[in-house]
Scaffold this motif. Structure first.
Motif, short mmCIF file in Angstrom:
data_model
loop_
_atom_site.label_atom_id
_atom_site.label_comp_id
_atom_site.label_asym_id
_atom_site.label_seq_id
_atom_site.Cartn_x
_atom_site.Cartn_y
_atom_site.Cartn_z
N MET A 68 17.26 -4.19 8.87
CA MET A 68 16.71 -3.01 8.20
C MET A 68 16.06 -3.34 6.87
N PHE A 69 16.15 -4.58 6.41
CA PHE A 69 15.61 -4.91 5.10
C PHE A 69 14.11 -4.67 5.02
N LEU A 70 13.35 -5.31 5.90
CA LEU A 70 11.90 -5.15 5.87
C LEU A 70 11.48 -3.74 6.21
N THR A 71 12.20 -3.08 7.12
CA THR A 71 11.85 -1.71 7.51
C THR A 71 12.01 -0.75 6.34
N THR A 72 13.17 -0.78 5.69
CA THR A 72 13.41 0.13 4.57
C THR A 72 12.51 -0.18 3.39
N LYS A 74 9.49 -1.62 3.48
CA LYS A 74 8.12 -1.24 3.83
C LYS A 74 7.96 0.28 3.78
N ASN A 75 8.88 1.02 4.39
CA ASN A 75 8.78 2.48 4.39
C ASN A 75 8.82 3.05 2.99
N THR A 76 9.73 2.53 2.16
CA THR A 76 9.84 3.02 0.79
C THR A 76 8.57 2.74 0.01
N PHE A 77 8.03 1.54 0.14
CA PHE A 77 6.83 1.18 -0.61
C PHE A 77 5.62 1.98 -0.13
N VAL A 78 5.48 2.14 1.18
CA VAL A 78 4.33 2.89 1.72
C VAL A 78 4.36 4.33 1.25
N ILE A 79 5.52 4.98 1.36
CA ILE A 79 5.63 6.39 0.95
C ILE A 79 5.36 6.53 -0.54
N SER A 80 5.93 5.64 -1.36
CA SER A 80 5.72 5.71 -2.81
C SER A 80 4.28 5.42 -3.18
N ALA A 81 3.69 4.39 -2.57
CA ALA A 81 2.31 4.02 -2.90
C ALA A 81 1.33 5.12 -2.52
N VAL A 82 1.49 5.69 -1.33
CA VAL A 82 0.60 6.77 -0.91
C VAL A 82 0.80 8.00 -1.79
N SER A 83 2.05 8.27 -2.17
CA SER A 83 2.33 9.41 -3.05
C SER A 83 1.63 9.26 -4.38
N ILE A 84 1.61 8.03 -4.93
CA ILE A 84 0.95 7.80 -6.20
C ILE A 84 -0.57 7.83 -6.05
N LEU A 85 -1.08 7.19 -4.99
CA LEU A 85 -2.53 7.15 -4.80
C LEU A 85 -3.12 8.53 -4.58
N VAL A 86 -2.39 9.38 -3.85
CA VAL A 86 -2.89 10.72 -3.56
C VAL A 86 -2.41 11.74 -4.60
N GLY A 87 -1.15 11.64 -4.96
CA GLY A 87 -0.56 12.66 -5.82
C GLY A 87 -0.84 12.49 -7.29
N PHE A 88 -1.04 11.26 -7.76
CA PHE A 88 -1.26 11.08 -9.20
C PHE A 88 -2.61 11.62 -9.68
N PRO A 89 -3.72 11.38 -8.97
CA PRO A 89 -5.00 11.93 -9.46
C PRO A 89 -5.12 13.44 -9.29
N SER A 252 10.80 7.06 8.35
CA SER A 252 11.48 7.84 7.32
C SER A 252 12.74 7.18 6.78
N GLN A 253 13.16 6.07 7.36
CA GLN A 253 14.35 5.39 6.84
C GLN A 253 13.97 4.56 5.63
N VAL A 254 14.29 5.07 4.44
CA VAL A 254 13.94 4.39 3.20
C VAL A 254 15.23 3.86 2.56
N ILE A 255 15.08 3.19 1.43
CA ILE A 255 16.23 2.55 0.80
C ILE A 255 17.30 3.56 0.43
N SER A 256 16.91 4.70 -0.14
CA SER A 256 17.90 5.69 -0.59
C SER A 256 18.68 6.27 0.58
N THR A 257 18.01 6.60 1.69
CA THR A 257 18.73 7.13 2.84
C THR A 257 19.56 6.05 3.53
#
Length: 303
Positions: A68-72, A74-89, A252-257
């Protein structure tokens, strides 16, 4: 001593106002750091946090070698990166557009309208998504299918491909208005003579926003970007956990979950502490790197 006494005599009111925030941060942010040693100890209910056997990097190695290391990560980074790229501007653009509205009454109406979604709780928001994105009766789901943006058989709530767009866009809709407040406040300090000069030079609204508004809030943008990059892997637990199901678990399986499901539900507290500490270290590295890049390129930084 005289200089210190003079400083406190002049500013003691400000420190008294700041005292509740200092106490809050100390209790809830600094005291819990004592529990970081749990990541390096084999937790025992009888021995407590500090009484367990010291095992060094055992739990870090266990996480790095788990499937689960790479999966969690990758999922955490993708969700955070897309949130910043779309949500920050998004709030930046919204703030500059609201600033161009001349009627104060209409401006207040628009501001109130875009602020309201922020006060919707996460539970209510996810319930709204479940209703509006339902495969058969969801309004948004049927609309997207009618304009052929999604196929007829697509289940937006159970699709791994749809999870990230649904999570990010719903978050942007909810927080965009509230996050624009600080940019609107920064724009209120811009000298109105600059806008008059733009009109005389024949600049349109877009040229005014690009040449006047954007440079005025650029220092604020840099500071907030650095702060956001410090949470690049700190994806919110509540919303993802509520949206998570067996069909979209691969996205949807990220580090926090994962920490919750393995560390808390399975009582592997030391393992969960190690994963959480790894998450915080990566966030800290991103924070320092972003701050360094911002200082080198724009001269503005947080540290």
């Amino acid at each position: 001593m005289k200089r210190t006494h003079k400083y406190w005599k002049k500013n003691y009111q400000l420190w008294i106002m700041l005292l509740p925030a200092i106490v809050y941060v100390f209790i809830f942010c600094y005291i819990p750091m004592y529990g970081m040693q749990l990541a390096f100890r084999e937790y025992s209910f009888s021995a407590g946090i500090t009484g367990g056997k010291f095992v060094g990097m055992k739990y870090f190695t266990q996480y790095f070698s788990s499937p689960m290391f790479l999966t969690t990560l990758k999922n955490t980074f993708v969700i955070s990166a897309v949130s910043i790229l779309v949500g920050f501007p998004a709030p930046i653009i919204l703030a500059m557009m609201i600033n161009q509205i001349k009627s104060n009454q209409w401006k207040r109406t628009v501001q109130t309208t875009v602020y309201i979604p922020y006060f919707i709780s996460v539970v209510v928001l996810v319930s709204m998504l479940n209703i509006m994105l339902a495969n058969d009766s969801g309004v948004i789901a049927n609309f997207l299918k009618s304009i052929h943006l999604v196929s007829e058989n697509t289940n937006l709530l159970g699709s791994e491909k749809a999870f990230v767009p649904v999570y990010v866009l719903s978050g942007v809709w909810q927080s965009m208005g509230w996050n624009s407040i600080i940019y609107i406040a920064a724009l209120s300090s811009v000298d109105t003579q600059l806008y008059d000069a733009c009109k005389i030079d024949g600049a349109n609204k877009w040229q005014t926003m690009w040449n006047i508004d954007f440079p005025a809030i650029l220092p604020t943008i840099i500071i907030l970007l650095i702060m956001n990059m410090g949470h690049i892997l700190a994806v919110g637990f509540d919303k993802i956990y509520l949206m998570q199901n067996s069909l979209n678990l691969g996205a949807s399986q990220v580090i926090s979950t994962y920490v919750y499901s393995v560390g808390i539900k399975s009582s592997q507290f030391s393992f969960g502490a190690a994963v959480g500490l790894f998450n915080n270290i990566i966030n800290f590295i991103f924070l320092l790197a972003t701050n360094h890049i911002a200082k080198r390129t724009t001269g503005n930084g947080l540290l």
